[in-house]
Structure formats: C-alpha cells, structure tokens
Write an enzyme that holds these catalytic residues in place. Structure first.
Site, PDB file in Angstrom:
ATOM      1  N   GLU A 162       0.794  -1.080   0.023  1.00 30.50           N
ATOM      2  CA  GLU A 162       0.072   0.015  -0.099  1.00 30.50           C
ATOM      3  C   GLU A 162       0.971   1.256  -0.076  1.00 30.50           C
ATOM      4  O   GLU A 162       0.572   2.203  -0.748  1.00 30.50           O
ATOM      5  CB  GLU A 162      -1.099  -0.049   1.280  1.00 30.50           C
ATOM      6  N   GLU A 217      -3.117 -10.170   3.590  1.00 31.81           N
ATOM      7  CA  GLU A 217      -4.290  -9.940   4.409  1.00 31.81           C
ATOM      8  C   GLU A 217      -5.194 -11.001   4.702  1.00 31.81           C
ATOM      9  O   GLU A 217      -5.569 -11.251   5.716  1.00 31.81           O
ATOM     10  CB  GLU A 217      -4.712  -8.665   4.218  1.00 31.81           C
TER      11      GLU A 217
HETATM   12  C1  LIG Z   1     -10.504  -1.584  14.445  1.00 26.39           C
HETATM   13  C2  LIG Z   1      -9.947  -1.906  13.090  1.00 26.39           C
HETATM   14  C3  LIG Z   1      -9.541  -0.595  12.198  1.00 26.39           C
HETATM   15  C4  LIG Z   1      -9.202  -1.293  10.882  1.00 26.39           C
HETATM   16  C5  LIG Z   1      -8.114  -0.343  10.156  1.00 26.39           C
HETATM   17  C6  LIG Z   1      -7.612  -0.832   8.955  1.00 26.39           C
HETATM   18  C7  LIG Z   1      -6.842  -2.052   8.987  1.00 26.39           C
HETATM   19  C8  LIG Z   1      -6.125  -2.577   7.857  1.00 26.39           C
HETATM   20  C9  LIG Z   1      -4.741  -1.769   7.694  1.00 26.39           C
HETATM   21  C10 LIG Z   1      -4.057  -1.999   7.006  1.00 26.39           C
HETATM   22  C11 LIG Z   1      -3.785  -3.278   6.223  1.00 26.39           C
HETATM   23  C12 LIG Z   1      -2.505  -3.580   6.255  1.00 26.39           C
HETATM   24  C13 LIG Z   1      -2.294  -4.900   6.868  1.00 26.39           C
HETATM   25  C14 LIG Z   1      -1.210  -5.557   6.644  1.00 26.39           C
HETATM   26  O1  LIG Z   1      -0.303  -5.066   6.241  1.00 26.39           O
HETATM   27  S1  LIG Z   1      -1.052  -6.855   7.566  1.00 26.39           S
HETATM   28  C15 LIG Z   1       0.309  -7.593   7.210  1.00 26.39           C
HETATM   29  C16 LIG Z   1       0.443  -8.297   5.926  1.00 26.39           C
HETATM   30  N1  LIG Z   1       1.866  -8.672   5.927  1.00 26.39           N
HETATM   31  C17 LIG Z   1       1.913 -10.103   5.920  1.00 26.39           C
HETATM   32  O2  LIG Z   1       1.099 -11.040   6.080  1.00 26.39           O
HETATM   33  C18 LIG Z   1       3.326 -10.795   5.857  1.00 26.39           C
HETATM   34  C19 LIG Z   1       3.386 -11.666   6.967  1.00 26.39           C
HETATM   35  N2  LIG Z   1       5.002 -12.291   6.703  1.00 26.39           N
HETATM   36  C20 LIG Z   1       5.275 -13.185   6.025  1.00 26.39           C
HETATM   37  O3  LIG Z   1       4.647 -13.627   5.146  1.00 26.39           O
HETATM   38  C21 LIG Z   1       6.854 -13.646   6.110  1.00 26.39           C
HETATM   39  O4  LIG Z   1       7.127 -13.290   7.398  1.00 26.39           O
HETATM   40  C22 LIG Z   1       7.851 -12.944   5.333  1.00 26.39           C
HETATM   41  C23 LIG Z   1       7.700 -13.263   3.524  1.00 26.39           C
HETATM   42  C24 LIG Z   1       7.667 -11.398   5.473  1.00 26.39           C
HETATM   43  C25 LIG Z   1       9.275 -13.538   5.559  1.00 26.39           C
HETATM   44  O5  LIG Z   1       9.223 -14.601   5.872  1.00 26.39           O
HETATM   45  P1  LIG Z   1      10.470 -15.679   6.310  1.00 26.39           P
HETATM   46  O6  LIG Z   1      11.690 -15.013   5.896  1.00 26.39           O
HETATM   47  O7  LIG Z   1      10.341 -16.856   6.102  1.00 26.39           O
HETATM   48  O8  LIG Z   1      10.541 -15.226   7.627  1.00 26.39           O
HETATM   49  P2  LIG Z   1       9.287 -15.374   9.048  1.00 26.39           P
HETATM   50  O9  LIG Z   1       8.122 -15.619   8.548  1.00 26.39           O
HETATM   51  O10 LIG Z   1      10.098 -16.429  10.102  1.00 26.39           O
HETATM   52  O11 LIG Z   1       9.356 -13.999   9.766  1.00 26.39           O
HETATM   53  C26 LIG Z   1      10.397 -13.460  10.320  1.00 26.39           C
HETATM   54  C27 LIG Z   1      10.014 -12.741  11.558  1.00 26.39           C
HETATM   55  O12 LIG Z   1       9.347 -11.488  11.174  1.00 26.39           O
HETATM   56  C28 LIG Z   1       8.020 -11.623  11.720  1.00 26.39           C
HETATM   57  N3  LIG Z   1       6.971 -11.157  10.846  1.00 26.39           N
HETATM   58  C29 LIG Z   1       6.926 -11.238   9.723  1.00 26.39           C
HETATM   59  N4  LIG Z   1       5.969 -10.371   9.162  1.00 26.39           N
HETATM   60  C30 LIG Z   1       5.642  -9.658  10.201  1.00 26.39           C
HETATM   61  C31 LIG Z   1       4.452  -8.628  10.296  1.00 26.39           C
HETATM   62  N5  LIG Z   1       3.865  -8.272   9.246  1.00 26.39           N
HETATM   63  N6  LIG Z   1       4.143  -8.342  11.494  1.00 26.39           N
HETATM   64  C32 LIG Z   1       4.919  -8.506  12.561  1.00 26.39           C
HETATM   65  N7  LIG Z   1       5.820  -9.455  12.443  1.00 26.39           N
HETATM   66  C33 LIG Z   1       6.121 -10.269  11.297  1.00 26.39           C
HETATM   67  C34 LIG Z   1       7.725 -12.958  12.212  1.00 26.39           C
HETATM   68  O13 LIG Z   1       6.708 -13.171  12.982  1.00 26.39           O
HETATM   69  C35 LIG Z   1       9.187 -13.497  12.345  1.00 26.39           C
HETATM   70  O14 LIG Z   1       9.374 -13.117  13.873  1.00 26.39           O
HETATM   71  P3  LIG Z   1       9.986 -13.965  14.761  1.00 26.39           P
HETATM   72  O15 LIG Z   1       9.236 -15.242  14.708  1.00 26.39           O
HETATM   73  O16 LIG Z   1      10.151 -13.315  16.148  1.00 26.39           O
HETATM   74  O17 LIG Z   1      11.663 -14.184  14.310  1.00 26.39           O
END
Ligand SMILES: CCCCCCCC/C=C\C/C=C/C(=O)SCCNC(=O)CCNC(=O)[C@H](O)C(C)(C)COP(=O)(O)OP(=O)(O)OC[C@H]1O[C@@H](n2cnc3c(N)ncnc32)[C@H](O)[C@@H]1OP(=O)(O)O
Length: 648
Positions: free
Chosen positions: A104, A124
């Site tokens: 976004e 998402e």
């Molecule tokens: C009342 C409600 C009002 C509503 C208002 C509006 C709401 C909507 C607003 C905004 C819309 C946007 C929403 C989003 O962006 S949601 C997030 C979307 N993104 C994802 O789903 C990506 C998720 N992550 C992945 O797919 C993978 O982690 C990767 C491809 C990025 C990396 O993969 P890989 O290399 O295999 O590593 P890991 O998966 O092991 O991840 C590493 C580490 O990073 C942490 N992590 C990954 N992504 C996130 C994230 N988005 N947020 C927080 N943490 C993340 C993951 O947990 C690992 O952490 P660790 O276990 O502590 O090592």
C-alpha cells in the site's frame, strides 16, 4: 522507525528500518510521516525516494498491532493518500518484499521500481483481514478487477516479473533498486504527477462485471468454506467499482473494522505466530532448530497407490500401505507428495516420524522430529523436511503417538461413542458438518485411508480384541472402560477401508477415492443398538460438539501437563497442519481459550459424571489447575500452571 536522509541532486530518502522485516509499527508510521513532512517543507527537495533497510522494503503492518488499540486507526490509509497527493514525486525503491501495508505504501508512491527477486502481494486475507489502507481501492484502479480480485482474495504473493506484467510495478531491475530509484528520481523532478495518482483513476471497465463478481463469490465460498475474510475482500473491491474513491475508502474501512474485530482474524493471526514459534523448537539437551543442519537426501518416498513391503517400523503403519521408493529428485508427482527417504531408510525413531492424513481427496504429510538416544550425536535435520515440502516441523518425544494417534483415537472414540447412541448416524455428521468439528468426519475418512485393519492389528496385539481376548469379556467393556467394538466388527466383515472399497464409507471401487455413506452401516448400527439394548435418543448438537471436542481439548491439556508437547501453540500447529483443523479457529488450544477454561471444565465434569466409563471425559489436572485462575490468556498458561518436566 524510519530514517530521513537528505541526498544530493535535490532528493530526500525515507528508509524504513524495523528489523527483522521492516513491519509498520506506530514508530515506523510516525517516522515515514515525519520524513514526508520534512521533505515537503524543504524547498530544496524536489523528489522523494522511499525504501527499506537491510534489503527488505516492508512486510506490511506489524501484525501484533491488530490486537492493540492502535488498530482502530493505524492512520496508514491517510498516509497513503497523503503520499499520492504530494506535489513532489515519490519513488518506491523496492527490494525483498512489499507485502500488505508495504504494498500500500508502494501504491501511494508515484513510481515503483523493484528488484527482480522482490515478492509482492496482499496476504491480509490469510490473516483474516483485508488490505484496509486503500489496497482494495487502489489495486483495482491500477490493474483491473479480475487481477485485483485474484490477488486480494487469494493472498498469493508474486514475483516482481509478474507484478510488472500486471502493471503493479513500473520497472524491474536486477541490480540495487535503491541506486536505480535514485537515478530515476533525478529524471522526473518536474514531471506532472496527476496521471501517477492512482486514486484519480477509474477502475477499468469490463463488460460483464456483475458476472465476474458472482463467479468470484462462488469460487471463494467453495474454496474457503467458513472463512469470512475472502468474501469481505470481494465486497471491498466491489466498492471500488460502485463508488467514487472517497466513498470507497469509507466502505473499505467499515469492512476492515468488521474483520479486524472478528474472532477469525484473531485466530488466523494467532496461527501465524504459533507456526513461527513452533518451528523454533529446542530440547533440554540443547539441540535446537538453530543448530540443526540439512542432511543429504538420497531417495525420496512418494505417497501413492503402490504397496511397499520394505517398511517394518510400527510407527509407519499408517503410511505403510501407501509408500514406495523412487530415486531422488522427485518432488511432486501428480497428486503425490514427496517425502524424505532417509526418514524411511534409517531407523525411523532416530530422527523423524511422519504421518499422513487426507482432506478432500488430497494427501498431506507432517513430520515429527523424534528424539532417540542416538540423537545427541546427530544434528537434526530441521530444514530438509520442512523446506522440501513446505511443512511445519514440530518436536515431540519418542512415542510420538502420544500426540498424534492419541488425538486420533480420542476423536474417533468421541464420535463413535455418540453415534451408536443417536437415532440416526446422519445427525452426528450433520451436526458436525457445518462447524469446526468437520475434522471428526475426516477422522473416519483418514481411518478408511490408512486402513481399518491397521488399528485392528494393534488392538489385537494389546489383547483388546481377537483370540487373546479372555473369554467372557463383555463386548462393550474392557475392565471399567467403555469399549467400542464397531471398528473390529467392520474388519471382521472385511471392511478395511478404502483399499477394500468399504469401511466407514463405501467407495466407488477398491482403492477408489469417491466415497459415499453406506446404507449397510446404518442398518448395522440399528442392529447393534438392538443387540446391546442401546436406547437411541436425540442428542443435542451442543452435546455432540462438546463431548467430541472437549475430550480432545482435555487430552491436549494432559499432554501439556506431562511435558509431552512443548507449548499450546505446538499442539495447535499439529492440529492445523495434521488434521485440517479450520485455521480460522486457531487450533484446539486457542479455541479452548476463546470458550473459557472454566466452561470447558464444567462441561467435562458434567459429561464425566454421566459417562464415568469414558476416561477421556475426566478433566485433566492441568486443566483444573488453569481453570482455577479463571480464563488466563494462552501465553500465560505454562507460567501459571507450572512448567512440567519436559519429556522432549
Ligand atoms: C478496528 C480496526 C480498524 C481497521 C483499520 C484498517 C486495518 C487494515 C490496515 C492496514 C492493512 C494492512 C495490513 C497488513 O499489512 S497485515 C500484514 C501483511 N503482511 C503479511 O501478512 C506478511 C507476513 N509475513 C510473512 O509472510 C513472512 O514473515 C515474510 C515473507 C515477510 C518473511 O518470511 P520468512 O523469511 O520465512 O521469515 P518469518 O516468516 O520467519 O518472519 C521473520 C520474523 O518476522 C516476523 N514478521 C513477519 N511479518 C511480520 C509482520 N507483518 N508483522 C509482525 N511480525 C512479522 C515473524 O513473526 C518472524 O518473527 P520471529 O518469529 O520473532 O522471528
């Protein structure tokens, strides 16, 4: 946070920095906003480049925030609009990933340049939410409805090449995108921006728009039954067609709020972190996923129709009938899934164990790393198994069946005990069908797939049935415990499951896959009830569900309390990946936390009083200990109930 750097040639750089994946936290959002304001108010800045530190643009909003008050107004959508309206060109230089809120931010930029290896998409929906920071309104305007619907409802991530073809990216490069982005920004300092603002575009018209939406609604209902996010995503995309941008974004927000506040979103986000947590196993002896290394693969086994006679480990009974070896290199072969041959060729208990299940006609595997005495001299193969077939790996102690087959047995017993009592077996199935408990139905399919004779052999070995059963043993009792002889009787009638074309179901042919209910079984059950004077009764849907499910949850607490599973998350991941537990319910432990531990305890006590010969209904001590604390959050369970001595 986000860094602001003044660059030569009238440029400014905003760099997102929030390891490990540059997720958008409140601090990051604030940093980007602040950077933007600085760039806007500095009249020497003519263009802005936005990038991410450490080779990652941004993995989206920090998922943790959806369970905090900040989620009520992340402000990300407003920032995306502010970027679009900006009078100075904004260039997104993208590397690694631009996912969710990260994409976004990129759509809010006027130009998007990405490295060829970049992955981009809107995952998402897999977290039970939607791209609620303008994603559902901007993407359709940029790439059209069919392509936007596909990406938003599937959550699939695509490589830069495909994103470029779809029109999401302006340029794909195979060197440093930041360098290229900066170079490019110097060439567009005075270009008009109106045509670069996606918010000003109209959604490309296609003749049969209504039909497209109807088709996609039907498709997601079939593909993701029970999930609310995919349909809600479609509604949000529909708003981009029906309304002008300003109205569309309001509808997007309303739908996003509905999803963010739903139990499904909480469950799916819990599952996201539970999987990552479960994969990071370690043992008291110090072996851990970090120290694990890849073992060479010499052969792979393929799940198929062929019967392999070479396997002689009791652990492999379940898959025995379905495995044969083929030379290495074969990964996927039609509907067959590759498994690792070393698992089969070495002594299985030393390293891994695997288990099969089926869902909707497909085969699935999951692996267990099993600790044997030899393990200390081995490095565990963490990555081989999970990377090859992209599966989760969970650590359980030797005697893995504690976790796997005990659950299976309990699920089966729960359903069997009930369905001999109910008037119509169909009642159980129809009660279970539309809910989480669909897994119980699958258990019968799994048993048919694995072969009912496998369990029969085991029970004969334990003296529960067959020639070793002491004469005079009542058919439905073993000691003080209720016993269900139905699977034994099915086997005695030659109904071994799929391989014989008959089991709990009837199949189109021996080894066939097309199943349907068998009238023979209904007739048999009514005779069975007559023989044993079982009074059929109407059992309420609630009772069916609770008795089936709470017994299983109870067992999970026992396993936790005995140190057999490392954490509640591990159990949930086993269920999500091994048994097809609906992901939008998080897993049995997560589900228990949503129902409330004291409710579960009370119900178990009630059912155990009514059925004292079903030990699975006797509340486990661990559950009792936890319920004494009310309904503590799942994360607190092990601290509150004491960490048992680990059997791992
Ligand atoms: C009342 C409600 C009002 C509503 C208002 C509006 C709401 C909507 C607003 C905004 C819309 C946007 C929403 C989003 O962006 S949601 C997030 C979307 N993104 C994802 O789903 C990506 C998720 N992550 C992945 O797919 C993978 O982690 C990767 C491809 C990025 C990396 O993969 P890989 O290399 O295999 O590593 P890991 O998966 O092991 O991840 C590493 C580490 O990073 C942490 N992590 C990954 N992504 C996130 C994230 N988005 N947020 C927080 N943490 C993340 C993951 O947990 C690992 O952490 P660790 O276990 O502590 O090592």
């Amino acid at each position: 946070m986000a860094e602001y750097l003044r660059l030569p040639h009238s440029l400014a750089l905003i760099r997102i920095r929030n390891p490990p994946v540059n997720a958008i936290s409140p601090a990051v959002l604030y940093g980007i906003k602040e950077g933007l304001q600085k760039a806007v108010s500095d009249h020497t800045v003519k263009a802005i480049v936005i990038s991410g530190a450490d080779g990652k643009f941004c993995a989206g909003v920090d998922i943790h925030v959806f369970s905090t008050p900040w989620s009520s107004d992340t402000g990300l959508g407003d920032l995306v609009d502010e970027m679009q309206r900006n009078k100075k060109p904004v260039v997104a230089a993208i590397e690694g990933m631009a996912l969710g809120g990260g994409l976004e931010l990129a759509l809010g930029s006027h130009y998007r340049i990405a490295h060829v290896q970049t992955e981009t998409g809107f995952p998402e929906v897999t977290l039970g939410i939607l791209p609620g920071a303008r994603g559902t309104q901007l993407l359709p305007r940029l790439i059209g409805i069919p392509a936007a619907l596909d990406l938003i409802t599937s959550g699939r991530c695509i490589l830069a090449g495909e994103a470029f073809k779809l029109g999401i990216l302006d340029k794909v490069v195979n060197s440093d995108p930041l360098e290229k982005g900066i170079k490019f920004a110097r060439t567009i300092l005075d270009q008009p921006l109106e045509c670069r603002r996606i918010m000003n575009k109209t959604v490309p018209n296609v003749p049969n728009m209504d039909a497209i939406f109807s088709e996609v609604f039907a498709k997601v209902r079939k593909q993701y039954p029970g999930y609310i996010a995919p349909e809600t995503c479609i509604r949000a995309v529909q708003a981009s067609v029906k309304h002008p941008y300003e109205v569309g974004i309001k509808e997007e927000k309303e739908l996003a709020v509905y999803l963010v506040e739903s139990g499904q979103a909480r469950a799916l986000q819990y599952a996201f972190f539970a999987e990552r947590n479960a994969n990071k196993w370690s043992t008291p002896s110090g072996v851990s996923w970090k120290t694990a290394s890849v073992r060479p693969i010499s052969l792979v086994g393929v799940l198929g129709k062929h019967v392999g006679e070479f396997l002689d480990s009791p652990h492999l009974h379940m898959v025995r009938a379905a495995i044969y070896l083929v030379p290495s290199g074969v990964k996927f072969c039609g509907k067959h899934i590759a498994v690792l041959a070393p698992l089969i060729l070495i002594q299985v208990h030393e390293l891994f164990i695997l288990c099969v299940r089926t869902g909707d006609g497909n085969f699935f595997f999951f692996f267990f790393v099993v600790l044997g005495p030899e393990l200390r001299t081995y490095t565990l193969s963490h990555s081989t198994s999970s990377q090859l077939i992209e599966m989760e790996n969970i650590l359980v102690p030797r005697g893995w069946g504690e976790v796997v087959s005990t659950f299976l047995t309990i699920s089966n017993n729960g359903t069997m005990n009930i369905h001999v009592q109910v008037l119509c077996r169909h009642t159980v199935f129809s009660s279970l069908r539309d809910s989480i408990y669909v897994i119980y139905i699958r258990n019968f399919r799994v048993s048919d797939l694995a072969g009912l004779d496998v369990g029969w052999k085991g029970r004969k070995g334990q003296g529960l049935t067959g020639p070793a059963l002491p004469p005079g043993t009542p058919a439905r009792k073993r000691g003080n415990i209720r016993y269900c002889p139905i699977p034994d009787i099915l086997c005695e009638s030659g109904r071994f499951g799929q391989k014989t074309g008959k089991g709990w179901y009837q199949y189109d042919k021996p080894l066939g896959r097309i199943h349907k209910p068998d009238p023979w079984l209904s007739k048999f059950l009514s005779q069975y009830r007559e023989t044993y004077h079982i009074e059929p009764r109407v059992i309420s849907q609630d009772e069916i569900l609770e008795r089936c499910l709470y017994a299983l949850i109870n067992e999970a607490f026992r396993i936790l309390g005995e140190g057999i599973a490392a954490s509640p998350e591990h159990i949930d991941v086993i269920y999500l990946h091994g048994y097809g537990w609906p992901r939008y319910r998080g897993g049995p432990m997560f589900y228990a936390s949503t129902v409330g531990l004291s409710t579960i305890l009370e119900k178990l006590q009630k059912y155990y009083r009514q059925n004292p010969d079903i030990p699975q209904l006797e509340p486990s001590n661990y559950l009792k200990k936890l319920a004494a604390h009310g309904n503590p959050p799942l994360k607190e369970w092990q601290r509150l109930a004491g960490t048992p001595s680990s059997k791992l």
